[in-house]
Structures are given as structure tokens and as C-alpha cells.
Design an enzyme around this catalytic site. Structure first.
Site, PDB file in Angstrom:
ATOM      1  CG  ASP A 105      -1.994  -1.088   1.116  1.00  0.00           C
ATOM      2  OD1 ASP A 105      -2.111  -1.679   0.039  1.00  0.00           O
ATOM      3  OD2 ASP A 105      -2.664  -1.354   2.125  1.00  0.00           O
ATOM      4  CD  GLU A 130       6.694  -3.167  -4.791  1.00  0.00           C
ATOM      5  OE1 GLU A 130       7.603  -3.864  -4.325  1.00  0.00           O
ATOM      6  OE2 GLU A 130       5.843  -2.607  -4.100  1.00  0.00           O
ATOM      7  CB  THR A 190       1.478  -8.654 -12.833  1.00  0.00           C
ATOM      8  OG1 THR A 190       0.249  -9.284 -12.470  1.00  0.00           O
ATOM      9  CG2 THR A 190       2.648  -9.588 -12.517  1.00  0.00           C
TER      10      THR A 190
HETATM   11  C1  LIG Z   1      13.609  -6.247 -11.459  1.00  0.00           C
HETATM   12  C2  LIG Z   1      12.771  -6.997 -10.468  1.00  0.00           C
HETATM   13  C3  LIG Z   1      12.919  -6.709  -9.112  1.00  0.00           C
HETATM   14  C4  LIG Z   1      12.152  -7.415  -8.171  1.00  0.00           C
HETATM   15  N1  LIG Z   1      12.361  -7.168  -6.826  1.00  0.00           N
HETATM   16  C5  LIG Z   1      11.731  -7.960  -5.907  1.00  0.00           C
HETATM   17  C6  LIG Z   1      12.046  -7.822  -4.509  1.00  0.00           C
HETATM   18  O1  LIG Z   1      12.864  -6.972  -4.111  1.00  0.00           O
HETATM   19  N2  LIG Z   1      11.442  -8.657  -3.637  1.00  0.00           N
HETATM   20  C7  LIG Z   1      10.525  -9.611  -4.023  1.00  0.00           C
HETATM   21  O2  LIG Z   1      10.011 -10.320  -3.166  1.00  0.00           O
HETATM   22  N3  LIG Z   1      10.215  -9.762  -5.353  1.00  0.00           N
HETATM   23  C8  LIG Z   1      10.791  -8.965  -6.287  1.00  0.00           C
HETATM   24  N4  LIG Z   1      10.508  -9.122  -7.638  1.00  0.00           N
HETATM   25  C9  LIG Z   1       9.557 -10.147  -8.059  1.00  0.00           C
HETATM   26  C10 LIG Z   1       8.220  -9.595  -8.537  1.00  0.00           C
HETATM   27  O3  LIG Z   1       7.515  -9.014  -7.474  1.00  0.00           O
HETATM   28  C11 LIG Z   1       7.449 -10.759  -9.214  1.00  0.00           C
HETATM   29  O4  LIG Z   1       8.125 -11.022 -10.417  1.00  0.00           O
HETATM   30  C12 LIG Z   1       6.009 -10.417  -9.484  1.00  0.00           C
HETATM   31  O5  LIG Z   1       5.283 -10.441  -8.279  1.00  0.00           O
HETATM   32  C13 LIG Z   1       5.338 -11.411 -10.452  1.00  0.00           C
HETATM   33  O6  LIG Z   1       5.547 -12.714 -10.045  1.00  0.00           O
HETATM   34  P1  LIG Z   1       6.097 -13.815 -11.080  1.00  0.00           P
HETATM   35  O7  LIG Z   1       7.289 -13.252 -11.766  1.00  0.00           O
HETATM   36  O8  LIG Z   1       6.274 -15.110 -10.345  1.00  0.00           O
HETATM   37  O9  LIG Z   1       4.956 -13.991 -12.155  1.00  0.00           O
HETATM   38  P2  LIG Z   1       3.666 -14.914 -12.046  1.00  0.00           P
HETATM   39  O10 LIG Z   1       2.968 -14.713 -10.760  1.00  0.00           O
HETATM   40  O11 LIG Z   1       4.052 -16.320 -12.368  1.00  0.00           O
HETATM   41  O12 LIG Z   1       2.759 -14.336 -13.204  1.00  0.00           O
HETATM   42  C14 LIG Z   1       2.957 -14.674 -14.593  1.00  0.00           C
HETATM   43  C15 LIG Z   1       1.809 -14.045 -15.386  1.00  0.00           C
HETATM   44  O13 LIG Z   1       0.560 -14.575 -14.963  1.00  0.00           O
HETATM   45  C16 LIG Z   1      -0.316 -13.521 -14.573  1.00  0.00           C
HETATM   46  N5  LIG Z   1      -1.129 -13.976 -13.445  1.00  0.00           N
HETATM   47  C17 LIG Z   1      -0.710 -14.561 -12.304  1.00  0.00           C
HETATM   48  N6  LIG Z   1      -1.767 -14.826 -11.507  1.00  0.00           N
HETATM   49  C18 LIG Z   1      -2.872 -14.357 -12.151  1.00  0.00           C
HETATM   50  C19 LIG Z   1      -4.275 -14.338 -11.848  1.00  0.00           C
HETATM   51  N7  LIG Z   1      -4.746 -14.823 -10.699  1.00  0.00           N
HETATM   52  N8  LIG Z   1      -5.116 -13.798 -12.763  1.00  0.00           N
HETATM   53  C20 LIG Z   1      -4.652 -13.275 -13.938  1.00  0.00           C
HETATM   54  N9  LIG Z   1      -3.352 -13.296 -14.287  1.00  0.00           N
HETATM   55  C21 LIG Z   1      -2.464 -13.823 -13.407  1.00  0.00           C
HETATM   56  C22 LIG Z   1       0.585 -12.389 -14.160  1.00  0.00           C
HETATM   57  O14 LIG Z   1      -0.079 -11.136 -14.217  1.00  0.00           O
HETATM   58  C23 LIG Z   1       1.697 -12.521 -15.169  1.00  0.00           C
HETATM   59  O15 LIG Z   1       1.318 -11.894 -16.364  1.00  0.00           O
HETATM   60  C24 LIG Z   1      11.227  -8.412  -8.594  1.00  0.00           C
HETATM   61  C25 LIG Z   1      11.067  -8.678  -9.970  1.00  0.00           C
HETATM   62  C26 LIG Z   1      11.829  -7.984 -10.894  1.00  0.00           C
HETATM   63  C27 LIG Z   1      11.660  -8.334 -12.345  1.00  0.00           C
END
Ligand SMILES: Cc1cc2nc3c(=O)[nH]c(=O)nc-3n(C[C@H](O)[C@H](O)[C@H](O)COP(=O)(O)OP(=O)(O)OC[C@H]3O[C@@H](n4cnc5c(N)ncnc54)[C@H](O)[C@@H]3O)c2cc1C
Length: 403
Positions: free
Chosen positions: A257, A382, A384
């Protein structure tokens, strides 16, 4: 219903000061940091000291202020104003600034007084080595589905034993401590979550891969590995009693938030940079100006990009204003993140299109190419864009009157 928010003279003055600094000092070095995959520590130290003297919390990577500090530091609104300005110069820099970073909000929001003193205390001495905090929630099998984390924690006397993997952790390798989210039992879902502050050097806690990213290359993104890592019970955030409810999970959500409007503001900084670049290109391109119908269409297009960025900015400022007033802002924070990310991504794509083939010549338009690489992640980390829209629709379904 009253709809009002305002920014103070102090916040506007702070923004002007940062704007000048960003233009003259940050933007000229942005491409070099991108190529070097990092910002030199000397620069970070000088910048952090300057930030303290200017009182900007974003530049100290404070992320959320104690009550009573807002007048001095600008609060959440000041933070997002500064974030947009710095991101206009270089978004990667913002992510590598020393300080507690994303680890700050959960410690501030859920830590005991003793924990706040211990974990924030290390950032007070600006003359010593640079220090960072980090936030470890994401796992290979749990990103959007936060409830699905599998990193385990088991109480063992005065310690907790943690095992699992965290991925994509900003500043993970350099952090003095990381807030790690783990579960006592995956079957319990959110109720099983616990948050720990795991200190660098704790046996069983190591750094895995450092990611080679498409954009934001100046920022370090690391994998963290926990192998039967014994963390003192005193590092369980908030103490045992906090977890009689779903507090562990709420700790993760409270962070968002505060931080989602900041991420939106950073995206808007990149989007505004691309928008201004394209506008300058059109203004100085006489051949284009002579071709009236095409010029009119492009001017209309620039107007649309500009107003979308502005609307998203207003939404972002309001979400931050609500946080400063202690008002619940989960819906507004998600709206600002969803809208800011989309408006900025469109701005970066269309800035290239407006320049035509010329815009794709990376040699001549390196910044355009960099912003195009940098911006995509703002609709991913943060939470998607899809997840923001789910959060918003849930709120709308349960609380229509909020409009
Ligand atoms: C540069 C960078 C820095 C980051 N820094 C941090 C950090 O400091 N700490 C930390 O903890 N994380 C961090 N992250 C991770 C980031 O928060 C995650 O990548 C993000 O939450 C998405 O998770 P995922 O990559 O597993 O994608 P997924 O959750 O696997 O999603 C893949 C796709 O499916 C879609 N999707 C998933 N669930 C649903 C749903 N229920 N309905 C519709 N669509 C859906 C998503 O929108 C996305 O398009 C970082 C990522 C990057 C790239």
C-alpha cells in the site's frame, strides 16, 4: 463526500531542487550506469548525503515515514514526487540507493521498538560503509500468488530454522539484512506466514544467481538461498503474538500500500522522459512539420500520451496523500500502479513510433532504447498489472460506495 488533496510549498520546492539535480547530474550518467550494470559507490554515498541535507525521503530510500517526520521529509507525497524526478534521470539509481529499501515498510509497520532500533540503527552512520536492506517474498513458484510461498520455518529452541529459495530480490546480494517471508505449514495459507529479518552472514543464508536483466541494469537483482538457516527468535518480525492472526501476510500487503504509488511514480518518470524526448523530436523535425496532416495526427497523439500520464500522476499523488493522512488506500494504491505502469509503457512505445524508423536506431537514440527496456518491469514487479486489476475489481465489488 469531500475530494481533496494538496501538496505543500515545501514539497514543491523539494521537487524543483531534485529536478535540477537530476537533469544536471543523474541523466548525463544514466547510459554509463546501464552499461556498467551498477552505480559507483562514491556517487551513491555523495548522493545519499545530499539527500539527507535536502530532507527527501525518496532519496534516502526511506519508503514510508514515522508520524511527525512528514513535515521535514515530505512524507509519501514528497517521496513519490522525488521518485518521479529521479526516475526521469535514471530509474535504476533509485533502486540502488543505500537504505532499508523495500525492507523498510515491513520493519516499520510490524517490527517491535527493539527491532526497529536494531535494524534501522545501522543506517544512521553515513560515514561508514554503505548499507542496504531488502525484501524477500517472491519464490520460483510464488510470485503473484503470495499465499503460495514454500520457504519453510520451524521453531527450534531460541531459533527458527528456515529453508527455501527467494528470487528476483532487489539489492539481495549486498543487503545487510533481508525481510524473509516463510511458512510454518503451506496448508495453512496466509495464516501460516511468518516474517523474519535475516542478517547477512547468518550460516545457511547465501546468495545464488545475480540476474542479467533486460532493463534497470544498474540495479542488482539476486537469488537468495536458505539452507537450514538458523535465525534468532528475536528476529521474528513483531514477535510471536503478532502471528495469532493473519498478520504475517498482512505485513507483506501493508508494504504494497505504501510502495505501489512509489513504483507508479517511478514509471511515470520514465514515461515522462520518453514523452518529452518524442515531443522535442517532433518540434525540431521540420520535414515532419511541413507535412500538415501527419503533424496534426502526431500532435494529437502526443496530447493523448501527455494527458494519460497526467491523469495517472494525479491518481498516484492522491494514493500517497491518503497514506500520509492514515486513510486506507489499498484500492487507490493498486489503481495508481495499474494506471501509471500502463500509461508509461504506452508513452515509451509510442515515443519510438512517433520518431518513426529513426526512433529504432539505438546508436542515435540510446535513451529511447533504454527507457523501452527499463519500463516493462513496472507492470510486473510490486504486483503485475493483472493482479492490480483483480485487487481493484474485488474492492469495487465489495465497496461500490467508495466512489
Ligand atoms: C527487477 C525486479 C525486481 C524485483 N524485486 C523484488 C524484490 O525486491 N522482492 C521480491 O520479493 N520480489 C521482487 N521481484 C519479483 C516480482 O515481485 C514478481 O516477479 C512479481 O510479483 C510477479 O511474479 P512472477 O514473476 O512469479 O509472475 P507470475 O505470478 O508467475 O505471473 C505470470 C503471469 O501470470 C499472470 N497472473 C498470475 N496470476 C494471475 C491471476 N490470478 N489472474 C490473472 N493473471 C495472473 C501475471 O499477471 C503474469 O502476467 C522483482 C522482480 C523484478 C523483475
Amino acid at each position: 463526500m469531500t475530494i481533496e488533496f494538496s501538496v505543500s510549498k515545501r514539497q514543491l520546492e523539494m521537487r524543483e531542487a531534485i529536478r535540477g539535480l537530476t537533469k544536471n547530474v543523474i541523466r548525463p550518467q544514466s547510459l554509463a550506469w546501464d552499461r556498467a550494470h551498477g552505480v559507483p559507490e562514491d556517487f551513491l554515498r555523495n548522493f545519499a548525503q545530499l539527500a539527507t541535507s535536502m530532507g527527501s525521503s525518496a532519496m534516502r530510500s526511506g519508503l514510508g515515514e514515522e508520524k511527525g517526520q512528514q513535515e521535514k521529509t515530505g512524507g509519501n507525497v514528497g517521496t513519490i514526487m522525488a521518485s518521479e524526478e529521479i526516475a526521469w534521470g535514471d530509474a535504476g539509481l533509485l533502486l540502488c540507493l543505500p537504505g532499508p529499501g523495500l525492507g523498510g515498510p515491513p520493519v516499520r509497520g510490524s517490527g517491535t521498538d527493539e527491532q526497529k532500533e536494531r535494524f534501522f540503527g545501522i543506517f544512521k552512520d553515513m560515514s561508514g560503509p554503505l548499507r542496504w536492506g531488502a525484501y524477500g517474498l517472491t519464490e520460483p513458484g510464488a510470485g503473484s500468488d503470495v499465499a503460495g510461498i514454500r520457504t519453510s520455518c520451524r521453531k527450534d529452541g531460541d531459533y527458527w530454522a528456515l529453508s527455501g529459495r527467494k528470487c528476483y530480490i532487489t539489492n539481495g546480494a549486498r543487503a545487510s539484512w533481508t525481510v524473509i517471508f516463510a511458512t510454518i505449514d503451506p496448508a495453512l495459507g496466509r495464516a501460516g506466514h511468518r516474517a523474519f529479518v535475516v542478517e547477512k552472514g547468518t550460516p545457511g543464508f547465501s546468495v545464488g544467481r545475480i540476474e542479467e536483466k533486460m532493463g534497470l541494469r544498474a540495479s542488482e537483482t539476486a537469488e537468495l538461498v536458505l539452507e537450514d538457516c538458523r535465525v534468532p527468535a528475536a528476529n521474528l518480525l513483531g514477535g510471536e503474538e503478532k502471528y495469532q492472526t493473519k498478520e504475517g501476510f498482512m505485513t507483506a500487503m501493508k508494504t504494497f500500500d505504501n510502495t505501489r504509488p512509489i513504483v507508479a511514480a517511478m514509471a511515470l518518470g520514465i514515461g515522462r522522459a520518453a514523452f518529452e524526448y518524442a515531443t522535442d523530436f517532433v518540434r525540431s523535425n521540420y520535414a515532419l512539420q511541413r507535412h500538415t496532416p501527419r503533424y496534426a495526427a502526431i500532435a494529437e497523439r502526443l496530447a493523448r500520451i501527455g494527458r494519460n500520464l497526467h491523469a495517472a500522476r494525479m491518481m498516484t499523488w492522491r494514493a500517497a496523500f491518503m497514506a500520509d493522512q492514515g486513510m486506507p488506500n489499498a484500492k487507490e494504491a493498486s489503481m495508481s500502479k495499474a494506471m501509471g505502469g500502463q500509461a508509461a509503457i504506452r508513452a515509451c512505445i509510442e515515443a519510438i513510433e512517433v520518431c518513426g524508423a529513426e526512433g529504432t536506431i539505438a546508436k542515435d537514440h540510446q535513451l529511447l532504447e533504454k527507457w523501452f527496456r527499463d519500463i516493462k518491469v513496472y507492470d510486473i514487479f510490486e504486483g503485475t498489472g493483472q493482479i492490480q486489476r483483480i485487487v481493484i475489481s474485488k474492492r469495487i465489488m465489495t465497496d461500490l460506495r467508495a466512489f
